[in-house]
Design a protein around this motif. Structure first.
Motif, short mmCIF file in Angstrom:
data_model
loop_
_atom_site.label_atom_id
_atom_site.label_comp_id
_atom_site.label_asym_id
_atom_site.label_seq_id
_atom_site.Cartn_x
_atom_site.Cartn_y
_atom_site.Cartn_z
N GLU A 197 0.85 -1.19 0.00
CA GLU A 197 0.00 0.00 0.00
C GLU A 197 0.89 1.24 0.00
OE1 GLU A 197 -2.20 0.18 3.65
OE2 GLU A 197 -0.40 0.06 4.89
N PHE A 198 0.32 2.35 -0.39
CA PHE A 198 1.03 3.63 -0.32
C PHE A 198 0.43 4.43 0.83
CE2 PHE A 198 1.90 2.36 -4.67
CZ PHE A 198 3.24 2.72 -4.81
N ILE A 199 1.30 5.08 1.58
CA ILE A 199 0.83 5.89 2.69
C ILE A 199 1.38 7.31 2.56
CG2 ILE A 199 0.45 4.02 4.33
CD1 ILE A 199 3.19 4.38 5.41
N GLU A 200 0.60 8.29 3.02
CA GLU A 200 1.01 9.69 2.96
C GLU A 200 0.51 10.41 4.20
OE1 GLU A 200 -0.90 12.12 0.00
OE2 GLU A 200 -2.64 10.77 -0.10
N THR A 201 1.07 11.59 4.44
CA THR A 201 0.64 12.40 5.58
C THR A 201 0.33 13.81 5.10
OG1 THR A 201 2.79 13.33 6.20
CG2 THR A 201 2.31 11.11 6.97
N GLU A 202 -0.34 14.57 5.97
CA GLU A 202 -0.68 15.95 5.63
C GLU A 202 0.58 16.83 5.61
OE1 GLU A 202 -3.40 17.22 4.69
OE2 GLU A 202 -4.96 15.76 5.20
N GLU A 203 1.51 16.55 6.52
CA GLU A 203 2.65 17.45 6.73
C GLU A 203 3.84 17.15 5.81
OE1 GLU A 203 2.48 20.03 8.73
OE2 GLU A 203 0.43 19.51 9.31
N GLU A 204 3.98 15.89 5.39
CA GLU A 204 5.18 15.50 4.64
C GLU A 204 4.88 15.32 3.16
OE1 GLU A 204 8.00 15.49 6.04
OE2 GLU A 204 7.55 15.37 8.18
N ASN A 205 5.92 15.46 2.34
CA ASN A 205 5.77 15.29 0.90
C ASN A 205 6.04 13.84 0.50
OD1 ASN A 205 5.23 18.03 0.39
ND2 ASN A 205 7.43 18.50 0.45
N GLY A 206 5.31 13.37 -0.49
CA GLY A 206 5.61 12.08 -1.10
C GLY A 206 4.87 10.91 -0.50
N PHE A 207 4.88 9.81 -1.27
CA PHE A 207 4.20 8.58 -0.89
C PHE A 207 5.24 7.54 -0.46
CE2 PHE A 207 1.73 10.73 -4.14
CZ PHE A 207 0.45 10.74 -3.61
N VAL A 208 5.04 6.96 0.69
CA VAL A 208 5.91 5.87 1.14
C VAL A 208 5.24 4.55 0.78
CG1 VAL A 208 6.74 4.64 3.20
CG2 VAL A 208 7.14 7.09 2.97
N LEU A 209 6.03 3.65 0.20
CA LEU A 209 5.53 2.33 -0.17
C LEU A 209 5.73 1.38 1.00
CD1 LEU A 209 4.48 0.19 -2.17
CD2 LEU A 209 6.82 0.01 -3.07
N HIS A 210 4.63 0.86 1.52
CA HIS A 210 4.68 -0.11 2.63
C HIS A 210 4.37 -1.50 2.08
CE1 HIS A 210 2.39 -2.05 6.19
NE2 HIS A 210 3.65 -2.40 6.22
N ILE A 211 5.31 -2.42 2.27
CA ILE A 211 5.13 -3.80 1.81
C ILE A 211 5.14 -4.73 3.02
CG2 ILE A 211 5.99 -5.63 0.29
CD1 ILE A 211 7.60 -3.48 -1.20
N ASN A 212 4.08 -5.51 3.15
CA ASN A 212 4.03 -6.54 4.19
C ASN A 212 4.29 -7.89 3.52
OD1 ASN A 212 1.76 -8.63 5.62
ND2 ASN A 212 3.24 -7.65 6.95
N ILE A 213 5.41 -8.53 3.87
CA ILE A 213 5.80 -9.82 3.29
C ILE A 213 5.52 -10.92 4.29
CG2 ILE A 213 7.70 -11.18 2.31
CD1 ILE A 213 8.48 -7.65 2.38
N ASN A 214 4.78 -11.93 3.88
CA ASN A 214 4.46 -13.05 4.75
C ASN A 214 5.50 -14.16 4.60
OD1 ASN A 214 2.03 -11.93 5.79
ND2 ASN A 214 0.99 -12.49 3.88
#
Length: 480
Positions: A100-117
């Motif tokens: 999933e991609f996550i973002e915040t109001e205060e910071e720039n850009g999208f962080v890619l979060h990967i959950n590996i099982n």
């Protein structure tokens, strides 16, 4: 189009400040996708984990990380190369990862979060090497021995199928095989039946056939097929030699009898333990089915390639059962109650053919343990995976809160000390026990006895205002 999820500043700070360890890793968005696959491989071949891409590290002149900052992808599409690297590692089954991609109001850009099982198969990185996660490192599996060990850990290869260069007579002419055939398959012979079950291959017995049908498997598989039982007269976190009540008991024989013998011996030793309750000293009682199921699981699902016996440790306040080998396949401590994966499929299947099989409800063993302890209002067991073992711990601790246990006792006996409170609740720390008393005191349910200090201190029922001899300063007194 993939949408992003907005998170709070608090959640963002928690991610940025994560400690990189066995389960977490943070990477810059500038990492090459091929290099990223080493981390993905390592997580998939170990216990799974979470990877965040788009977090930069700030280092000092000595290259020591002093802080991290959020520096995500400008657009979601900018991460296509990283996602492609991920999907190439899992081309047939994407249930082993979620991103999933996550973002915040205060910071720039999208962080890619990967959950590996955790993966059933060995996952290799783009360099065609497999990696495993150890603490915060991705360790290459770079030799045949290490690869073989990984195959055993995952249950891809199982020691039960290994042939042992020994005479067939140890399984075809044993008491246990003849008794089994006469009872279960009377129209066959041990040799004929064992061959049909692939327990004899190329005229050699397999490890499974020796464990099931040799009268003394320990002669053929020493140091990896017995059960050791220890009785420690302590509640300490680790068993110490000086706390042993007697020399460890060794349970040998084929695994069907071994399970029942170990359960009986463990139950007898536990029933000799007495603990303090609100009714006085009483015998410790764990449900027999709970002990039986944990021992059965330890014997049937252990990794027999590891030269280590099963260890049953009986303490004054708990029972520990350690089974050699990591959890196989995709099984983790989190999904073990709802998922199934048999490392030793032949052993599990064949022993279920014995009269009164120890694994009557195949796949339901640990669920039975949880349910039986719940009926006795005892806390559920804990399941812990260490380097090369799985440890199941059953504690003699009630589901009732420490406050409830204290009030039940004090209502019957009128008073309680710190020592008795710790005995009743299983709390080891005097200060932690003191805080339980203080919470009850704040609700005016108990009060500290006046004029008693140190080891003589005790708590009494009711509000201190009802005690005409009380002195304010005594509420801060020390107590035992």
């Amino acid at each position: 189009m993939i949408e992003s999820k907005k998170i709070s500043d608090e959640q963002k700070d928690r991610i940025v400040n994560l400690s990189e360890n066995h389960f977490y890793d943070l990477k810059s968005k500038n990492i090459a996708p091929r290099k990223l696959t080493k981390t993905i491989s390592a997580f998939a071949n170990a216990d799974g984990g979470d990877l965040y891409i788009g977090i930069d590290e700030i280092k000092n002149d000595s290259y020591v990380v002093v802080s991290r900052i959020w520096n995500g992808f400008t657009t979601i599409e900018d991460a296509n190369g990283h996602i492609q690297a991920l999907t190439e590692l899992f081309p047939l089954n994407n249930s082993y990862f979620i991103y999933e991609f996550i973002e915040t109001e205060e910071e720039n850009g999208f962080v890619l979060h990967i959950n590996i099982n955790k993966n059933n198969d060995i996952v290799k990185a783009s360099d065609s090497k497999a990696y495993v996660r150890k603490s915060a490192q991705n360790i290459p599996v770079d030799n045949a021995e290490a690869l073989r060990r990984l195959e055993f850990d995952k249950g891809i290869t199982t020691f039960e199928k290994q042939t042992i260069n020994l005479p067939l007579e140890i399984v075809t002419e044993s008491e246990v095989s003849n008794r089994f055939i006469n009872t279960v398959i009377p129209n066959s012979t041990p040799l004929e039946w064992l061959k049909k079950q692939l327990l004899i291959i190329n005229n050699n017995p397999t490890a499974a056939s020796i464990l099931l049908f040799s009268d003394i498997p320990q002669a053929a598989l020493p140091k990896q097929s017995a059960i050791k039982i220890y009785r420690y007269t302590s509640k300490e976190s680790e068993g110490k030699r000086e706390k042993l009540a007697f020399d460890p008991i060794t349970i040998e024989g084929e695994i069907y009898s071994q399970i029942y013998d170990a359960v009986q011996q463990t139950k007898l030793l536990i029933e000799n333990i007495k603990i303090l309750t609100d009714k006085g000293l009483e015998k410790v009682i764990y449900p027999t089915e709970a002990i039986h199921e944990v021992v059965t699981n330890a014997v049937l699902h252990r990794d027999y390639s590891i030269q280590k016996d099963i260890h049953i440790r009986i303490f004054d306040n708990r029972l520990e059962i350690e089974s050699p080998g990591r959890l196989p396949g995709h099984i983790t401590t989190g999904n073990i109650l709802r998922e199934q994966f048999a490392r030793n499929g032949s052993i599990v299947r064949i022993i279920n053919k014995f009269p009164n099989p120890p694994n009557k409800d195949v796949g339901e063993g640990l669920n039975t343990v949880f349910e039986s302890l719940k009926r006795l209002k005892l806390k559920p067991p804990t399941i812990e995976e260490i380097d090369n073992s799985v440890i199941v711990t059953i504690r003699h601790e009630h589901l009732a809160s420490p406050e409830e246990i204290v009030m039940n006792y004090i209502l019957k006996h009128g008073e309680i000390t710190n020592r008795i409170g710790r005995e009743l609740t299983g709390i080891e720390s005097e200060n932690e026990m003191k805080r339980v008393f203080q919470r009850l005191q704040a609700k005016n349910l108990i009060h500290l006895a006046p004029n008693l200090k140190g080891s003589a201190s005790k708590w009494l029922i009711g509000n201190i205002e009802n005690d005409t001899d009380s002195k304010d300063g005594n509420q801060l007194g020390l107590f035992e």
